[in-house]
Design an enzyme around this catalytic site. Structure first.
Site, short mmCIF file in Angstrom:
data_model
loop_
_atom_site.label_atom_id
_atom_site.label_comp_id
_atom_site.label_asym_id
_atom_site.label_seq_id
_atom_site.Cartn_x
_atom_site.Cartn_y
_atom_site.Cartn_z
N ASP A 31 0.86 -1.18 0.00
CA ASP A 31 0.00 0.00 0.00
C ASP A 31 0.90 1.23 0.00
OD1 ASP A 31 -2.40 1.61 0.57
OD2 ASP A 31 -3.22 -0.28 1.31
N ASP B 214 -3.24 4.68 -2.20
CA ASP B 214 -4.32 5.18 -1.36
C ASP B 214 -4.85 6.53 -1.87
OD1 ASP B 214 -5.69 4.70 1.27
OD2 ASP B 214 -4.82 6.65 1.76
N GLU C 264 -6.74 3.65 -5.69
CA GLU C 264 -7.99 3.70 -4.93
C GLU C 264 -8.73 4.97 -5.32
OE1 GLU C 264 -9.94 3.82 -0.45
OE2 GLU C 264 -8.22 5.05 -0.97
N HIS D 263 -11.47 -3.40 3.20
CA HIS D 263 -11.41 -3.10 4.63
C HIS D 263 -12.19 -1.85 5.01
CE1 HIS D 263 -8.45 -0.67 2.66
NE2 HIS D 263 -8.33 0.07 3.73
N ASP D 264 -12.85 -1.22 4.06
CA ASP D 264 -13.64 -0.03 4.35
C ASP D 264 -15.14 -0.25 4.21
OD1 ASP D 264 -11.33 1.53 4.80
OD2 ASP D 264 -11.14 1.99 2.68
C1 NOJ Z 1 -8.40 4.85 2.29
C2 NOJ Z 1 -8.20 3.63 3.10
O1 NOJ Z 1 -8.73 2.52 2.41
C3 NOJ Z 1 -8.87 3.84 4.43
O2 NOJ Z 1 -8.87 2.67 5.20
C4 NOJ Z 1 -8.16 4.98 5.13
O3 NOJ Z 1 -8.81 5.24 6.36
C5 NOJ Z 1 -8.16 6.21 4.26
N1 NOJ Z 1 -7.73 5.94 2.94
C6 NOJ Z 1 -7.24 7.27 4.81
O4 NOJ Z 1 -5.92 6.89 4.55
#
Ligand code: NOJ
Length: 534
Positions: free
Chosen positions: A99, A201, A264, A325-326
């Site tokens: 990442d 990210d 992302e 994971h979100d």
């Molecule tokens: C995206 C990530 O997937 C998430 O988990 C994170 O909290 C935010 N970016 C901030 O870095």
């Protein structure tokens, strides 16, 4: 013609390292744990693992707040453990994707400490500092994704700094060439070590408006939406200049053979595809998250597949994601029966699939009691259902007290699941695990699945039928989104074939002629041997 690349034909598996396998009995997963579990991943058949951040971090946002980009947090191990994991993965044919978090650092990163030290600091301009507004408040109305203003006041220097996420995650100033070079050096550091790529990210956030204009109000905002949706992020994300920066980042990746950049990006499809870049010189794979929030009806899903296929630039390689994971886990979003249909969809669509750890055993959201909340988003914006702890719980390896994940209580509750664990599913031929494994195997064997074209056949409220074709090979995928049986037939009439996989784990080898009868919540893949769908 260009040969196909590993990140095009392969299946990516996302690991949340804190929750995959604990090897040292501290209740938190680590790199040695992942190495120990590599044989599981080899058997499953995946081609690459993506690890969410493993770098030194105060863990305010569980690793997305980095204080050193070129080391490993002691919680996870050290560089030696990382090299060992990389070597072991490579020896077994598995690529490793890390990442990259270029948008922000931790407020404990030495760059920020230096930047914050004074207005005259050499690194002041590495972050985004602004004077207070005329009334003494924040410089403008920009909001943090994690709640409240995106500006944090620094009393010592009398200025505010910008943070798109937590105040503990100050945004780097990507308009500053020195910042860009520093992050490119980070990329080279890991590429030289042998890392195969990065998931980048929040890449659409990198550049902000240089006039710092207020974001306009969002007329569609509802009180149940995340609070930052009150404004349209017109001036804080997806700025036109971001594409030049991404092209630069891509040139760094291209200094090394066969590497991949996965972005992302949460944007509507027509804006998402711009992230392939001019002449495909941007992200190799801008993550396609359209299935994450989609309402689960065959016609809706067919519509968005069609929209995506039509929007892709020529030569742009597609990709699909069901969970990360979100987001709440797929088995909880649409139920365990439909999760099998969704998995068949993910693994039969055209483009690179990414599987979220645990989804291959149909793990569900684990209930998190108020005193167990760890996620800073849930802590800041309580009770709106935004919490991400429930999808980040330890991998369910078996039914023992700590789920085979650890020898002690883990950092998040394990939420023991009777059937949704690896040991139970290995013994059950009809399990999600076996469905996943068979589909990955089929993808490897059938170029129609890994490389073939996509053809839409039919979709109504409950039934989605499409073909995948390559060379002379034609496969038909028929998915029943409903709890009642359905017959998947289509106008061209005369064709016959052989059923390769049913999501229920039986029927393989069955002869099929003219139509496929599907049971409730069943998906099938059929190899068409005679006739065809046109
Ligand atoms: C995206 C990530 O997937 C998430 O988990 C994170 O909290 C935010 N970016 C901030 O870095």
């Amino acid at each position: 013609m260009q040969r196909e690349l590993w990140w095009q034909t392969g299946v990516i598996y996302q690991i949340y390292p804190r929750s995959f396998q604990d090897s040292n009995g501290d209740g938190i997963g680590d790199l040695r744990g992942i190495t120990q579990r590599l044989s599981y991943l080899v058997e499953l058949g995946i081609d690459a693992i993506w690890l969410t951040p493993i770098f030194p971090s105060p863990m305010a946002d569980f690793g997305y707040d980095i204080s050193d980009y070129t080391d490993i947090d002691p919680l996870f191990g050290g560089l030696d453990e990382f090299d060992a994991l990389l070597a072991a993965a490579h020896a077994q044919g598995i690529k490793v994707i890390l990442d990259l978090v270029p948008n922000h650092t931790s407020d404990e990163h030495p760059w920020f400490l230096e930047s914050r030290a004074s207005r005259e600091s050499r690194k002041r301009d590495w972050y985004i500092w602004r004077d207070p507004a005329a009334n003494g408040g924040p410089p403008n109305n920009w909001l943090s994704v994690f709640g409240g203003s995106a500006w944090e006041y620094d009393g010592a220097s009398g200025q505010y700094y910008y943070h798109a996420f937590l105040a503990a995650q100050p945004d780097l100033n990507w308009r500053n060439p020195a910042v860009r070079s520093a992050i490119y050096e980070v990329m080279r550091f890991w590429f030289r070590r042998g890392v195969d790529g990065f998931r980048v990210d929040v890449v659409w956030h990198l550049i902000k408006d240089d006039e710092f204009r207020d974001n306009p109000p969002n007329a569609d905002f509802r009180v149940t939406d995340p609070p930052h949706h009150r404004l349209v992020p017109l001036y804080t994300a997806d700025r036109p200049e971001v594409h030049d920066v991404i092209a630069e980042m891509r040139r760094v990746a291209d200094e090394f053979p066969d590497r991949v950049l996965i972005g992302e990006i949460y944007l509507p499809l027509e804006r998402l595809v711009a992230y392939y870049g001019r002449d495909l010189g941007g992200m190799h794979l801008p993550f396609n998250f359209s299935l994450l929030g989609a309402s689960w009806h065959a016609s809706v899903i067919a519509g968005l597949i069609g929209e995506y296929e039509a929007a892709l630039p020529s030569g742009g390689w597609p990709n699909w994601v069901l969970g990360n994971h979100d987001w709440p886990r797929i088995a909880s979003r649409i139920g365990p029966d439909q999760a099998k249909v969704a998995t068949m969809l993910l693994l039969t669509l055209r483009g690179t699939p990414t599987i979220y750890y645990g989804d291959e055993i149909a793990m569900k959201e684990v209930t998190i009691a108020p005193d167990q909340v760890r996620d800073p988003l849930e802590k800041n914006v309580r009770g709106q259902g935004l919490g991400r702890d429930g999808c980040r719980t330890p991998m369910q390896w078996d039914r023992t007290t700590h789920a085979g994940f650890s020898s002690v209580e883990s950092w998040l509750p394990v939420g023991i699941m009777d059937h949704d664990n690896v040991v139970a599913q290995l013994c059950d031929n009809t399990s999600m695990y076996w469905l996943c494994r068979r589909l990955i195997d089929l993808r490897r064997k059938c170029p129609a699945l890994s490389l073939g074209s996509y053809g839409s056949v039919r979709a109504d409220e409950n039934l989605l039928i499409f073909t995948r074709e390559h060379g002379g090979e034609q496969l038909l995928v028929a998915l029943n989104f409903a709890g009642e049986p359905a017959a998947a037939s289509f106008p061209s009439g005369e064709w016959s074939g052989r059923l390769l996989i049913s999501s229920a784990g039986d029927r393989a080898g069955e002869s099929v002629r003219g139509s496929v009868n599907l049971r409730a919540h069943e998906g099938t893949v059929v190899e068409i041997s005679q006739g065809g769908t046109r």
